[in-house]
Design a protein around this motif. Structure first.
Motif, PDB file in Angstrom:
ATOM      1  N   SER A   1       0.844  -1.107  -0.197  1.00 17.75           N
ATOM      2  CA  SER A   1       0.175  -0.073   0.159  1.00 17.75           C
ATOM      3  C   SER A   1       0.720   1.323  -0.021  1.00 17.75           C
ATOM      4  CB  SER A   1      -0.895  -0.113   1.534  1.00 17.75           C
ATOM      5  OG  SER A   1      -1.721  -1.095   1.191  1.00 17.75           O
ATOM      6  N   HIS A   2       1.789   1.429   0.653  1.00 15.19           N
ATOM      7  CA  HIS A   2       2.611   2.690   0.805  1.00 15.19           C
ATOM      8  C   HIS A   2       4.153   2.492   0.635  1.00 15.19           C
ATOM      9  CE1 HIS A   2       3.675   0.787   4.712  1.00 15.19           C
ATOM     10  NE2 HIS A   2       2.585   0.737   5.111  1.00 15.19           N
ATOM     11  N   ASN A   3       4.752   1.308   0.547  1.00 14.56           N
ATOM     12  CA  ASN A   3       6.174   1.214   0.079  1.00 14.56           C
ATOM     13  C   ASN A   3       7.379   1.615   1.106  1.00 14.56           C
ATOM     14  OD1 ASN A   3       4.968   0.700  -2.349  1.00 14.56           O
ATOM     15  ND2 ASN A   3       6.349   1.853  -3.675  1.00 14.56           N
ATOM     16  N   SER A   4       6.591   1.919   2.437  1.00 15.61           N
ATOM     17  CA  SER A   4       7.503   2.634   3.475  1.00 15.61           C
ATOM     18  C   SER A   4       7.957   1.424   4.629  1.00 15.61           C
ATOM     19  CB  SER A   4       6.864   3.810   4.080  1.00 15.61           C
ATOM     20  OG  SER A   4       7.651   3.920   5.108  1.00 15.61           O
ATOM     21  N   PHE A   5       9.238   0.933   4.757  1.00 17.67           N
ATOM     22  CA  PHE A   5       9.485  -0.062   5.705  1.00 17.67           C
ATOM     23  C   PHE A   5       9.172   0.787   7.217  1.00 17.67           C
ATOM     24  CE2 PHE A   5      12.545  -1.753   8.606  1.00 17.67           C
ATOM     25  CZ  PHE A   5      12.273  -3.214   8.522  1.00 17.67           C
ATOM     26  N   GLU A   6       9.343   1.834   7.376  1.00 17.34           N
ATOM     27  CA  GLU A   6       9.246   2.446   8.678  1.00 17.34           C
ATOM     28  C   GLU A   6       7.867   2.695   8.970  1.00 17.34           C
ATOM     29  OE1 GLU A   6      11.520   3.756   6.494  1.00 17.34           O
ATOM     30  OE2 GLU A   6      13.362   3.640   7.760  1.00 17.34           O
ATOM     31  N   GLN A   7       6.959   2.661   7.963  1.00 13.48           N
ATOM     32  CA  GLN A   7       5.515   2.785   8.469  1.00 13.48           C
ATOM     33  C   GLN A   7       5.116   1.441   8.661  1.00 13.48           C
ATOM     34  OE1 GLN A   7       3.295   4.952   5.639  1.00 13.48           O
ATOM     35  NE2 GLN A   7       1.169   4.269   6.153  1.00 13.48           N
ATOM     36  N   LEU A   8       5.408   0.569   7.951  1.00  9.79           N
ATOM     37  CA  LEU A   8       5.102  -0.893   8.334  1.00  9.79           C
ATOM     38  C   LEU A   8       5.380  -1.297   9.740  1.00  9.79           C
ATOM     39  CD1 LEU A   8       4.341  -3.726   7.264  1.00  9.79           C
ATOM     40  CD2 LEU A   8       6.785  -4.135   6.648  1.00  9.79           C
ATOM     41  N   ILE A   9       6.547  -1.003  10.123  1.00 13.19           N
ATOM     42  CA  ILE A   9       6.954  -1.292  11.610  1.00 13.19           C
ATOM     43  C   ILE A   9       6.051  -0.500  12.447  1.00 13.19           C
ATOM     44  CG2 ILE A   9       8.831  -1.278  13.390  1.00 13.19           C
ATOM     45  CD1 ILE A   9       9.310  -3.104  10.875  1.00 13.19           C
ATOM     46  N   ASP A  10       5.647   0.565  12.450  1.00 13.39           N
ATOM     47  CA  ASP A  10       4.706   1.095  13.217  1.00 13.39           C
ATOM     48  C   ASP A  10       3.421   0.464  13.214  1.00 13.39           C
ATOM     49  OD1 ASP A  10       6.528   3.396  13.666  1.00 13.39           O
ATOM     50  OD2 ASP A  10       5.860   4.849  12.327  1.00 13.39           O
ATOM     51  N   GLU A  11       2.959   0.230  11.975  1.00 16.97           N
ATOM     52  CA  GLU A  11       1.624  -0.336  11.596  1.00 16.97           C
ATOM     53  C   GLU A  11       1.705  -1.797  12.454  1.00 16.97           C
ATOM     54  OE1 GLU A  11       0.341   1.888   7.488  1.00 16.97           O
ATOM     55  OE2 GLU A  11       1.389  -0.121   7.594  1.00 16.97           O
ATOM     56  N   VAL A  12       2.827  -2.488  12.324  1.00 15.22           N
ATOM     57  CA  VAL A  12       2.994  -3.818  13.194  1.00 15.22           C
ATOM     58  C   VAL A  12       2.690  -3.529  14.521  1.00 15.22           C
ATOM     59  CG1 VAL A  12       4.126  -5.884  13.534  1.00 15.22           C
ATOM     60  CG2 VAL A  12       3.921  -5.114  11.172  1.00 15.22           C
ATOM     61  N   THR A  13       3.510  -2.862  14.972  1.00 20.73           N
ATOM     62  CA  THR A  13       3.542  -2.719  16.585  1.00 20.73           C
ATOM     63  C   THR A  13       2.217  -2.079  16.964  1.00 20.73           C
ATOM     64  OG1 THR A  13       4.769  -0.306  16.197  1.00 20.73           O
ATOM     65  CG2 THR A  13       6.263  -2.247  16.758  1.00 20.73           C
ATOM     66  N   LYS A  14       1.485  -1.293  16.414  1.00 17.35           N
ATOM     67  CA  LYS A  14       0.376  -0.752  16.788  1.00 17.35           C
ATOM     68  C   LYS A  14      -0.818  -1.877  16.714  1.00 17.35           C
ATOM     69  CE  LYS A  14      -3.099   2.720  15.716  1.00 17.35           C
ATOM     70  NZ  LYS A  14      -3.615   3.948  15.059  1.00 17.35           N
ATOM     71  N   ALA A  15      -0.936  -2.875  15.619  1.00 20.26           N
ATOM     72  CA  ALA A  15      -1.735  -3.901  15.331  1.00 20.26           C
ATOM     73  C   ALA A  15      -1.389  -4.898  16.594  1.00 20.26           C
ATOM     74  CB  ALA A  15      -1.807  -4.410  14.186  1.00 20.26           C
ATOM     75  N   PHE A  16      -0.222  -5.313  16.652  1.00 23.10           N
ATOM     76  CA  PHE A  16       0.068  -6.431  17.508  1.00 23.10           C
ATOM     77  C   PHE A  16       1.142  -5.872  18.665  1.00 23.10           C
ATOM     78  CE2 PHE A  16      -0.614  -7.793  13.162  1.00 23.10           C
ATOM     79  CZ  PHE A  16      -1.758  -8.279  13.244  1.00 23.10           C
ATOM     80  N   PRO A  17       0.920  -4.924  19.537  1.00 27.11           N
ATOM     81  CA  PRO A  17       1.655  -4.670  20.467  1.00 27.11           C
ATOM     82  C   PRO A  17       2.340  -5.610  21.462  1.00 27.11           C
ATOM     83  CG  PRO A  17      -0.624  -4.020  21.106  1.00 27.11           C
ATOM     84  CD  PRO A  17      -0.613  -4.611  19.748  1.00 27.11           C
TER      85      PRO A  17
END
Length: 332
Positions: free
Chosen positions: A248-264
């Motif tokens: 969706s967005h091609n950003s590795f940093e954003q992916l990490i943020d989304e994973v930690t938010k979804a699965f803290p």
């Protein structure tokens, strides 16, 4: 299946359920209890059957609502992505692209199959049980044809070339996958292609093995095989969510943020030390096991290996390749 208090937690942290996600589940149970009390207060004459029906409706309605922590995916959708078998995934169509020439894994597999087919279905392994030097050389020569070749890397540390299989991770990965997927096997010092696989290859070509190899990657291959991380977090559970986001967005940093938010609760699998935070450790794990040694090996994307430029950190931007969108078509 209901998790017991001492069972391994479903989040993949490796901890017992009672010491990981059970608290968050308890909070959800408490919310349901509050709703029961509210319904009874407003409708004291409800029968047990009516109460159960109303609760079931509320639970289903809640589970089908978009969840901001999941980037808009509902709990029902997320449950399917986390736990459904490869062949039963919903809200995504997995296709076999017409052109597989840009996929290192599939090109290497074709070399292995061709070598066997030219020799009555098998070829001799090295004394260590590896692929022969001739085949390794052929695979190394394919590198200029892959998108990852844009990043010049010395052959001594390259994942996509080497003097033998031990020094050629992408080729070794392919060979292991082919064995796990029941396409090839080693016996009496030789690699053999199964008769059923030979017939498929003759009838359909390399395309016949795209989905079986992909399924083996998700369901059978141990993603930590090629690294030395102490934490054995099973990222395979989250692969489809991560793939959807990176597409969706091609950003590795954003992916990490989304994973930690979804699965803290994932962060609980990592210890804080003087060098790296749990977030940083999770980031390195995802980059190694998911980005580099899954998606990049398959030719789905590339990521610039440089982490610093002129002494300054470089944003980790991935380049999504056409093969990724041709393979995974999401409907969320």
């Amino acid at each position: 299946m209901k998790l017991g208090r001492n069972d391994p937690c479903h989040c993949g942290s490796g901890k017992k359920y009672k010491r990981c996600c059970m608290d968050s589940v308890s909070k959800q149970h408490a919310q349901v209890s509050d709703e029961v009390e509210a319904m009874l207060a407003m409708n004291p004459d409800l029968t047990l059957d009516e109460l159960n029906a109303a609760l079931q409706y509320k639970v289903q309605d809640r589970n089908n609502q978009p969840n901001s922590d999941f980037c808009g995916v509902s709990p029902t959708q997320m449950a399917n992505w986390l736990y459904a078998p490869f062949d039963e995934l919903e809200w995504v169509k997995i296709c076999t692209p017409e052109d597989l020439s840009t996929s290192p894994v599939m090109r290497y597999l074709a070399l292995i199959l061709d070598e066997a087919m030219e020799n009555n279905g098998s070829f001799k392994a090295t004394s260590k049980g590896n692929l022969p030097t001739k085949l390794v050389k052929q695979a190394s020569e394919l590198l200029p044809e892959f998108a990852v070749s844009q990043f010049p890397i010395n052959i001594s540390i390259s994942e996509f070339a080497g003097s033998n299989e031990d020094k050629f991770n992408a080729l070794h990965y392919t060979r292991v996958l082919a064995e796990i997927a029941d396409i090839i096997y080693r016996r009496s010092g030789r690699y053999h292609v199964k008769e059923s696989a030979q017939k498929l290859y003759q009838a359909q070509g390399i395309h016949a093995f795209f989905k079986p190899m992909l399924k083996a990657t998700i369901e059978k291959y141990h993603w930590g095989y090629l690294d030395r991380f102490e934490e054995d977090v099973d990222l395979r559970i989250f692969w489809l969510f991560m793939l959807w986001r990176i597409q969706s967005h091609n950003s590795f940093e954003q992916l990490i943020d989304e994973v930690t938010k979804a699965f803290p609760d994932l962060l609980q699998a990592f210890f804080t030390d003087e060098y790296f935070s749990p977030e940083r450790n999770l980031s390195m794990l995802i980059e190694s096991r998911f980005i580099e040694r899954f998606l990049q090996f398959w030719g789905f994307l590339t990521i610039d290996p440089r982490r610093y430029l002129n002494g300054e950190p470089v944003a980790r931007i991935v380049q999504v390749q056409p093969l990724l969108k041709q393979t995974f078509q999401f409907s969320v």
